[in-house]
Design an enzyme around this catalytic site. Structure first.
Site, PDB file in Angstrom:
ATOM      1  N   CYS A 113       1.622 -16.843   3.967  1.00  0.00           N
ATOM      2  CA  CYS A 113       2.179 -16.587   2.628  1.00  0.00           C
ATOM      3  C   CYS A 113       3.625 -17.062   2.487  1.00  0.00           C
ATOM      4  O   CYS A 113       4.128 -17.191   1.371  1.00  0.00           O
ATOM      5  CB  CYS A 113       2.109 -15.097   2.310  1.00  0.00           C
ATOM      6  SG  CYS A 113       0.435 -14.483   2.343  1.00  0.00           S
ATOM      7  N   HIS A 254       6.922 -12.590  -3.314  1.00  0.00           N
ATOM      8  CA  HIS A 254       5.523 -12.870  -2.983  1.00  0.00           C
ATOM      9  C   HIS A 254       4.642 -11.817  -3.643  1.00  0.00           C
ATOM     10  O   HIS A 254       4.931 -10.623  -3.572  1.00  0.00           O
ATOM     11  CB  HIS A 254       5.365 -12.845  -1.459  1.00  0.00           C
ATOM     12  CG  HIS A 254       3.949 -12.998  -1.012  1.00  0.00           C
ATOM     13  ND1 HIS A 254       3.094 -13.926  -1.556  1.00  0.00           N
ATOM     14  CD2 HIS A 254       3.232 -12.338  -0.056  1.00  0.00           C
ATOM     15  CE1 HIS A 254       1.916 -13.833  -0.974  1.00  0.00           C
ATOM     16  NE2 HIS A 254       1.969 -12.875  -0.058  1.00  0.00           N
ATOM     17  N   ASN A 284      -3.283 -11.896  -4.350  1.00  0.00           N
ATOM     18  CA  ASN A 284      -2.445 -12.599  -3.365  1.00  0.00           C
ATOM     19  C   ASN A 284      -3.011 -14.007  -3.148  1.00  0.00           C
ATOM     20  O   ASN A 284      -4.085 -14.162  -2.586  1.00  0.00           O
ATOM     21  CB  ASN A 284      -2.449 -11.791  -2.064  1.00  0.00           C
ATOM     22  CG  ASN A 284      -1.584 -12.411  -0.978  1.00  0.00           C
ATOM     23  OD1 ASN A 284      -1.133 -13.553  -1.098  1.00  0.00           O
ATOM     24  ND2 ASN A 284      -1.366 -11.664   0.091  1.00  0.00           N
TER      25      ASN A 284
HETATM   26  N1  ACO Z   1     -11.424   0.657  -1.572  1.00  0.00           N
HETATM   27  C1  ACO Z   1     -11.473   1.978  -1.323  1.00  0.00           C
HETATM   28  N2  ACO Z   1     -10.963   2.512  -0.186  1.00  0.00           N
HETATM   29  C2  ACO Z   1     -10.386   1.670   0.696  1.00  0.00           C
HETATM   30  C3  ACO Z   1     -10.322   0.288   0.493  1.00  0.00           C
HETATM   31  C4  ACO Z   1     -10.875  -0.227  -0.707  1.00  0.00           C
HETATM   32  N3  ACO Z   1     -10.857  -1.531  -1.004  1.00  0.00           N
HETATM   33  N4  ACO Z   1      -9.685  -0.301   1.538  1.00  0.00           N
HETATM   34  C5  ACO Z   1      -9.361   0.698   2.381  1.00  0.00           C
HETATM   35  N5  ACO Z   1      -9.790   1.902   1.881  1.00  0.00           N
HETATM   36  C6  ACO Z   1      -9.659   3.218   2.461  1.00  0.00           C
HETATM   37  C7  ACO Z   1      -9.431   3.190   3.951  1.00  0.00           C
HETATM   38  O1  ACO Z   1     -10.654   3.077   4.652  1.00  0.00           O
HETATM   39  C8  ACO Z   1      -8.749   4.512   4.187  1.00  0.00           C
HETATM   40  O2  ACO Z   1      -9.726   5.518   4.200  1.00  0.00           O
HETATM   41  P1  ACO Z   1      -9.607   6.780   5.213  1.00  0.00           P
HETATM   42  O3  ACO Z   1      -8.323   7.459   4.852  1.00  0.00           O
HETATM   43  O4  ACO Z   1     -10.844   7.557   4.923  1.00  0.00           O
HETATM   44  O5  ACO Z   1      -9.562   6.164   6.579  1.00  0.00           O
HETATM   45  C9  ACO Z   1      -7.893   4.697   2.934  1.00  0.00           C
HETATM   46  O6  ACO Z   1      -8.473   3.839   1.935  1.00  0.00           O
HETATM   47  C10 ACO Z   1      -6.436   4.332   3.132  1.00  0.00           C
HETATM   48  O7  ACO Z   1      -6.361   3.052   3.804  1.00  0.00           O
HETATM   49  P2  ACO Z   1      -4.987   2.332   4.080  1.00  0.00           P
HETATM   50  O8  ACO Z   1      -5.283   1.052   4.800  1.00  0.00           O
HETATM   51  O9  ACO Z   1      -4.039   3.285   4.717  1.00  0.00           O
HETATM   52  O10 ACO Z   1      -4.516   2.044   2.574  1.00  0.00           O
HETATM   53  P3  ACO Z   1      -3.147   1.444   2.078  1.00  0.00           P
HETATM   54  O11 ACO Z   1      -2.531   2.384   1.125  1.00  0.00           O
HETATM   55  O12 ACO Z   1      -2.306   0.943   3.196  1.00  0.00           O
HETATM   56  O13 ACO Z   1      -3.631   0.192   1.200  1.00  0.00           O
HETATM   57  C11 ACO Z   1      -3.736  -2.206   1.473  1.00  0.00           C
HETATM   58  C12 ACO Z   1      -4.347  -0.853   1.820  1.00  0.00           C
HETATM   59  C13 ACO Z   1      -3.849  -2.383  -0.021  1.00  0.00           C
HETATM   60  C14 ACO Z   1      -4.466  -3.297   2.194  1.00  0.00           C
HETATM   61  C15 ACO Z   1      -2.239  -2.203   1.866  1.00  0.00           C
HETATM   62  O14 ACO Z   1      -2.106  -1.730   3.185  1.00  0.00           O
HETATM   63  C16 ACO Z   1      -1.584  -3.568   1.788  1.00  0.00           C
HETATM   64  O15 ACO Z   1      -1.382  -4.111   0.720  1.00  0.00           O
HETATM   65  N6  ACO Z   1      -1.165  -4.128   2.932  1.00  0.00           N
HETATM   66  C17 ACO Z   1      -0.358  -5.349   2.972  1.00  0.00           C
HETATM   67  C18 ACO Z   1      -1.115  -6.589   2.749  1.00  0.00           C
HETATM   68  C19 ACO Z   1      -0.121  -7.717   2.639  1.00  0.00           C
HETATM   69  O16 ACO Z   1       0.899  -7.594   2.017  1.00  0.00           O
HETATM   70  N7  ACO Z   1      -0.282  -8.808   3.248  1.00  0.00           N
HETATM   71  C20 ACO Z   1       0.837  -9.772   3.120  1.00  0.00           C
HETATM   72  C21 ACO Z   1       0.699 -10.907   3.741  1.00  0.00           C
HETATM   73  S1  ACO Z   1      -0.806 -11.682   3.371  1.00  0.00           S
HETATM   74  C22 ACO Z   1      -0.797 -13.225   4.170  1.00  0.00           C
HETATM   75  O17 ACO Z   1       0.126 -13.649   4.800  1.00  0.00           O
HETATM   76  C23 ACO Z   1      -2.038 -13.993   4.095  1.00  0.00           C
END
Ligand code: ACO
Length: 330
Positions: A113, A254, A284
């Protein structure tokens, strides 16, 4: 001689994948996706469209807006994590052929990214050294080709698209790319990775059965490190250039997750009106994310010649980068 961002262009495929569509594919909900990421929909390229097709369309717009002939371009760089071909030819070479720009240096970079801001750093160096005069930069992704649409942790986040810019030599410092900071920490490589189909796990039935050709991400860990790194990076580049947030006309981060953008923006006390947001409609788009966001703000008439943009990005590697860029176009 200074390097100036002279024009911008972008292309978003027409097919829209909404959160409601994803509800039918994986165990998720529109409410969860919007609350956790701010994303409402993303674009998906057609099956006969490759990354180079998206990049070519964005590049044509950028070239036209720069008011130069394509023959004046002396370097083409493409940033992508979803190249047309795994090894060769580079997507930059494929795009060059489609644009009928021959006999110029062309290559791809791999910085996930952070690719577009990494390329700005290269373009700045090539131009300030006097080696090149008009550089075409393309961030293009058919990221849907490396996404596992049964993995709800990743498939909700990403979308396809492309952005392009022409960086040209200028003597006017008021239209220049002022500074670019780019960095990495390879110790976090496993946090965001496409493990298979490279030399480590060459493409085989086993690699495909284990879905190693798709992006794997430790989302929550990436999230925490991204917020911290992006915030520190912005503070650092502003301090080194003796600027405070009020000097910035447009904050263009980003577009990975609205919550990440919001956390950084709030820490810097940066006005929301000056923050460019496209994450809701594109998701993204990795290396295409920042030039697509610049393009949307430009087409809305928000960006004027000489305006100071602050770019900030984070991605797989880990890589991260920020830049202070004056808009040098019309
Ligand atoms: N729908 C419903 N529930 C979900 C989903 C979904 N799509 N995905 C995960 N969950 C659940 C998980 O299983 C977890 O359940 P549990 O508590 O029963 O175990 C719960 O939701 C919380 O999961 P987290 O992973 O802690 O959720 P978080 O608030 O961190 O959100 C997300 C997840 C959106 C992926 C976030 O962590 C994020 O945006 N991360 C950064 C991604 C990013 O910025 N990447 C940048 C670089 S990308 C590149 O370089 C290509």
């Amino acid at each position: 001689m200074y390097a100036s961002l002279k024009s911008i262009g972008s292309y978003a495929p027409s097919q829209i994948l909404t959160n409601a569509d994803l509800e039918k594919m994986v165990d998720t909900s529109d409410e969860w996706i919007e609350k956790r990421t701010g994303i409402k929909e993303r674009r998906i390229a057609a099956s006969d469209e490759a990354t180079s097709d998206l990049g070519e369309k964005a590049a044509r717009i950028a070239i036209e807006r720069a008011g130069i002939e394509k023959e004046e371009i002396d370097l083409i760089i493409c940033a992508t994590l979803s190249p047309d071909h795994l090894c060769m030819p580079s997507t930059a070479c494929v795009i060059a052929a489609k644009l009928e720009i021959h006999n110029v240096m062309a290559f791809d970079i791999s910085a996930a990214c952070s690719g577009f801001v990494y390329m700005l750093s290269l373009a700045k160096a090539f131009i300030e050294s006097g080696a090149k005069k008009n550089i075409l930069l393309i961030g293009a992704e058919k990221i849907s080709s490396v996404i596992d649409y049964t993995d709800r942790g990743t498939c909700i986040l990403f979308g396809d698209g492309a952005g392009a810019a022409i960086i040209s030599a200028t003597e006017d410092k008021n239209l220049a790319i002022l500074d670019v900071h780019a960095s990495s920490d390879g110790r976090y490589g496993d946090y965001l990775i496409t493990p298979g189909c490279g030399s480590k796990f060459p493409c085989s039935q086993e690699t495909l059965d284990n879905k190693l050709n798709y992006i794997k991400m430790r989302g929550n860990d990436v999230y925490k490190i991204a917020v911290k790194t992006l915030t520190n990076d912005v503070i650092d580049i502003l301090e080194k250039n003796n600027l405070d947030a009020s000097a910035i006309d447009h904050f263009i981060p980003h577009q990975a997750n609205f919550r990440i953008i919001e956390a950084v923006r709030a820490k810097l006390d940066f006005p929301i009106e000056k923050t460019v947001l496209t994450v809701a409609k594109y998701g993204n788009t990795s290396a295409a994310s920042i030039p697509m966001a610049i393009n949307d703000a430009y087409e809305e008439g928000r960006i004027q010649k000489g305006d100071l943009m602050l770019l900030d990005t984070f991605g797989g590697g880990f890589t991260w980068a920020s830049a202070l860029v004056r808009f040098g176009g019309k």
